[in-house]
Write a protein that holds these residues in place. Structure first.
Motif: not given
Length: 61
Positions: A18-19, A21-22, A24-25
């Motif tokens: 899930k990291s 997503e962070i 890429m944000r």
């Protein structure tokens, strides 16, 4: 395991998928490229102009 400035991007992604997503944000869109596999979080943050402390805090939540 806690993520530090010296943790490799590839290890961060293995520890918690899930990291991605962070990261890429924050503008790190090339997570699968060869350089990302050998880059520390500190190096990647510097290349992308990202505040390392803020990123570390979010990744370690």
């Amino acid at each position: 395991m806690q993520i530090t400035k010296d943790t490799l991007i590839s290890d961060i992604l293995r520890m918690n998928p899930k990291s991605a997503e962070i990261l890429m944000r924050y503008g790190m869109g090339c997570l699968g490229c060869p350089s990302a596999q050998m880059e520390s979080l500190e190096q990647a943050a510097m290349v992308h102009g990202i505040d390392l402390e803020t990123l570390l805090e979010e990744l370690n939540k």
